[in-house]
Scaffold this motif. Structure first.
Motif, PDB file in Angstrom:
ATOM      1  N   VAL A 182       0.852  -1.186   0.000  1.00 33.96           N
ATOM      2  CA  VAL A 182       0.000   0.000   0.000  1.00 33.96           C
ATOM      3  C   VAL A 182       0.886   1.233   0.000  1.00 33.96           C
ATOM      4  CG1 VAL A 182      -1.745   1.308   1.256  1.00 33.96           C
ATOM      5  CG2 VAL A 182      -1.883  -1.186   1.170  1.00 33.96           C
ATOM      6  N   ARG A 183       1.793   1.301   0.988  1.00 36.31           N
ATOM      7  CA  ARG A 183       2.749   2.414   1.023  1.00 36.31           C
ATOM      8  C   ARG A 183       3.945   2.056   1.908  1.00 36.31           C
ATOM      9  NH1 ARG A 183      -1.249   4.284   4.396  1.00 36.31           N
ATOM     10  NH2 ARG A 183      -0.566   4.804   6.490  1.00 36.31           N
ATOM     11  N   PRO A 184       5.124   2.349   1.408  1.00 36.89           N
ATOM     12  CA  PRO A 184       6.319   2.169   2.233  1.00 36.89           C
ATOM     13  C   PRO A 184       6.507   3.385   3.136  1.00 36.89           C
ATOM     14  CG  PRO A 184       6.911   2.652  -0.035  1.00 36.89           C
ATOM     15  CD  PRO A 184       5.420   2.656   0.036  1.00 36.89           C
ATOM     16  N   GLU A 185       6.917   3.138   4.361  1.00 38.18           N
ATOM     17  CA  GLU A 185       7.207   4.220   5.299  1.00 38.18           C
ATOM     18  C   GLU A 185       8.649   4.067   5.747  1.00 38.18           C
ATOM     19  OE1 GLU A 185       4.189   4.060   8.309  1.00 38.18           O
ATOM     20  OE2 GLU A 185       2.624   4.698   6.947  1.00 38.18           O
ATOM     21  N   ASN A 186       9.041   4.810   6.765  1.00 42.67           N
ATOM     22  CA  ASN A 186      10.440   4.800   7.197  1.00 42.67           C
ATOM     23  C   ASN A 186      10.964   3.396   7.496  1.00 42.67           C
ATOM     24  OD1 ASN A 186      10.706   7.525   6.899  1.00 42.67           O
ATOM     25  ND2 ASN A 186      10.289   7.994   9.029  1.00 42.67           N
ATOM     26  N   ARG A 187      10.469   2.784   8.538  1.00 46.75           N
ATOM     27  CA  ARG A 187      10.983   1.484   8.957  1.00 46.75           C
ATOM     28  C   ARG A 187       9.974   0.368   8.773  1.00 46.75           C
ATOM     29  NH1 ARG A 187      14.986   1.638  13.899  1.00 46.75           N
ATOM     30  NH2 ARG A 187      16.380   3.220  13.123  1.00 46.75           N
ATOM     31  N   ARG A 188       8.853   0.688   8.167  1.00 47.23           N
ATOM     32  CA  ARG A 188       7.843  -0.335   7.971  1.00 47.23           C
ATOM     33  C   ARG A 188       7.143  -0.102   6.643  1.00 47.23           C
ATOM     34  NH1 ARG A 188       2.681   1.283  11.690  1.00 47.23           N
ATOM     35  NH2 ARG A 188       2.405   3.342  10.797  1.00 47.23           N
ATOM     36  N   VAL A 189       6.469  -1.140   6.209  1.00 47.12           N
ATOM     37  CA  VAL A 189       5.709  -1.064   4.965  1.00 47.12           C
ATOM     38  C   VAL A 189       4.281  -1.473   5.285  1.00 47.12           C
ATOM     39  CG1 VAL A 189       5.465  -1.965   2.617  1.00 47.12           C
ATOM     40  CG2 VAL A 189       7.746  -1.591   3.580  1.00 47.12           C
ATOM     41  N   ILE A 190       3.327  -0.711   4.752  1.00 48.64           N
ATOM     42  CA  ILE A 190       1.918  -1.046   4.922  1.00 48.64           C
ATOM     43  C   ILE A 190       1.515  -1.930   3.742  1.00 48.64           C
ATOM     44  CG2 ILE A 190      -0.423  -0.149   5.215  1.00 48.64           C
ATOM     45  CD1 ILE A 190       1.534   0.703   7.440  1.00 48.64           C
ATOM     46  N   PHE A 191       0.960  -3.097   4.060  1.00 47.06           N
ATOM     47  CA  PHE A 191       0.519  -4.053   3.055  1.00 47.06           C
ATOM     48  C   PHE A 191      -0.990  -4.249   3.149  1.00 47.06           C
ATOM     49  CE2 PHE A 191       4.943  -5.330   3.640  1.00 47.06           C
ATOM     50  CZ  PHE A 191       5.349  -5.574   2.340  1.00 47.06           C
ATOM     51  N   ARG A 192      -1.572  -4.740   2.054  1.00 46.11           N
ATOM     52  CA  ARG A 192      -2.990  -5.102   2.013  1.00 46.11           C
ATOM     53  C   ARG A 192      -3.088  -6.556   1.567  1.00 46.11           C
ATOM     54  NH1 ARG A 192      -4.874  -1.354  -1.148  1.00 46.11           N
ATOM     55  NH2 ARG A 192      -5.717  -0.100   0.526  1.00 46.11           N
ATOM     56  N   SER A 193      -3.957  -7.303   2.214  1.00 42.95           N
ATOM     57  CA  SER A 193      -4.207  -8.673   1.809  1.00 42.95           C
ATOM     58  C   SER A 193      -5.072  -8.660   0.552  1.00 42.95           C
ATOM     59  CB  SER A 193      -4.918  -9.440   2.919  1.00 42.95           C
ATOM     60  OG  SER A 193      -5.415 -10.656   2.421  1.00 42.95           O
ATOM     61  N   PRO A 194      -4.641  -9.316  -0.535  1.00 48.49           N
ATOM     62  CA  PRO A 194      -5.466  -9.353  -1.746  1.00 48.49           C
ATOM     63  C   PRO A 194      -6.786 -10.102  -1.537  1.00 48.49           C
ATOM     64  CG  PRO A 194      -3.221 -10.070  -2.218  1.00 48.49           C
ATOM     65  CD  PRO A 194      -3.346  -9.944  -0.736  1.00 48.49           C
ATOM     66  N   GLU A 195      -6.789 -11.039  -0.579  1.00 51.74           N
ATOM     67  CA  GLU A 195      -7.994 -11.831  -0.336  1.00 51.74           C
ATOM     68  C   GLU A 195      -9.034 -11.087   0.501  1.00 51.74           C
ATOM     69  OE1 GLU A 195      -4.922 -13.293   0.827  1.00 51.74           O
ATOM     70  OE2 GLU A 195      -4.529 -14.157  -1.144  1.00 51.74           O
ATOM     71  N   THR A 196      -8.589 -10.463   1.590  1.00 55.20           N
ATOM     72  CA  THR A 196      -9.541  -9.860   2.538  1.00 55.20           C
ATOM     73  C   THR A 196      -9.585  -8.340   2.474  1.00 55.20           C
ATOM     74  OG1 THR A 196      -7.908  -9.702   4.314  1.00 55.20           O
ATOM     75  CG2 THR A 196      -9.153 -11.778   4.146  1.00 55.20           C
ATOM     76  N   GLY A 197      -8.541  -7.709   1.967  1.00 50.96           N
ATOM     77  CA  GLY A 197      -8.477  -6.254   1.941  1.00 50.96           C
ATOM     78  C   GLY A 197      -7.978  -5.652   3.250  1.00 50.96           C
ATOM     79  N   ASP A 198      -7.704  -6.501   4.248  1.00 49.21           N
ATOM     80  CA  ASP A 198      -7.179  -6.009   5.522  1.00 49.21           C
ATOM     81  C   ASP A 198      -5.762  -5.470   5.317  1.00 49.21           C
ATOM     82  OD1 ASP A 198      -9.492  -6.826   6.788  1.00 49.21           O
ATOM     83  OD2 ASP A 198      -8.663  -8.754   7.411  1.00 49.21           O
ATOM     84  N   THR A 199      -5.408  -4.443   6.101  1.00 49.41           N
ATOM     85  CA  THR A 199      -4.070  -3.861   5.986  1.00 49.41           C
ATOM     86  C   THR A 199      -3.217  -4.256   7.189  1.00 49.41           C
ATOM     87  OG1 THR A 199      -4.812  -1.806   7.013  1.00 49.41           O
ATOM     88  CG2 THR A 199      -4.818  -1.896   4.601  1.00 49.41           C
ATOM     89  N   TYR A 200      -1.912  -4.361   6.924  1.00 52.16           N
ATOM     90  CA  TYR A 200      -0.948  -4.780   7.942  1.00 52.16           C
ATOM     91  C   TYR A 200       0.328  -3.951   7.796  1.00 52.16           C
ATOM     92  CZ  TYR A 200      -4.006  -8.844   7.906  1.00 52.16           C
ATOM     93  OH  TYR A 200      -5.095  -9.665   7.948  1.00 52.16           O
ATOM     94  N   ALA A 201       0.918  -3.638   8.919  1.00 51.75           N
ATOM     95  CA  ALA A 201       2.212  -2.951   8.931  1.00 51.75           C
ATOM     96  C   ALA A 201       3.276  -3.977   9.294  1.00 51.75           C
ATOM     97  CB  ALA A 201       2.209  -1.813   9.938  1.00 51.75           C
TER      98      ALA A 201
END
Length: 154
Positions: free
Chosen positions: A119-138
């Motif tokens: 979804v978006r890269p940040e300083n020390r972490r990257v925000i991801f989205r699950s293609p199956e559920t749409g939930d986001t994770y850092a």
């Protein structure tokens, strides 16, 4: 800013020299209720410290040692530096890319995911989205994980 490394040279009266590594753990808390805002613990490489992020430039200054602990610590530091250099070569993740991890990642919501979309890269972490559920994770320190980019389009 919590660990400091230094090469310390000791020159004996006969002119022989010995250079060893000093490791200093530092804790600074200006809001400490007890008033003790600064603390430190110093140690040598012969103590076999757990901290292994000593820069290779400092390791290069050290003289050979017979200490088993110091030798093992120095080798761990070199291995860490090699892994860090290898991780730095990985391409930066861009929004929209699909990333497949070598091992499934266990999330705090009790799900596991092997493939995620950036979804978006940040300083020390990257925000991801699950293609199956749409939930986001850092996810922190993503480059330390084994992964491949499945989709180069952003």
């Amino acid at each position: 800013m919590r660990v400091y490394y230094a090469a310390v040279e000791h020159v004996a009266n006969d002119g022989s020299r010995h250079v060893w590594a000093a490791i200093c753990l530092v804790n600074y808390n200006r809001r400490a209720r007890d008033g003790f805002i600064f603390g430190y613990k110093d140690m040598s490489d012969e103590m076999g410290p757990c901290e292994v992020e000593c820069p290779v430039e400092i390791l290069a200054l050290l003289t050979p040692t017979e200490s088993k602990n110091a030798s093992e610590w120095r080798e761990k530091c070199r291995k860490f530096a090699a892994r860090k250099a290898e991780n730095a070569k990985k391409p930066d993740l861009k929004p929209g890319q699909l990333v497949e991890f070598e091992h499934a990642i266990y999330m705090t919501d009790s799900t596991t995911h092997k493939t995620l979309q950036v979804v978006r890269p940040e300083n020390r972490r990257v925000i991801f989205r699950s293609p199956e559920t749409g939930d986001t994770y850092a996810i922190r320190n993503v480059k330390q994980r084994a992964y491949k980019i499945l989709d180069q389009t952003a």
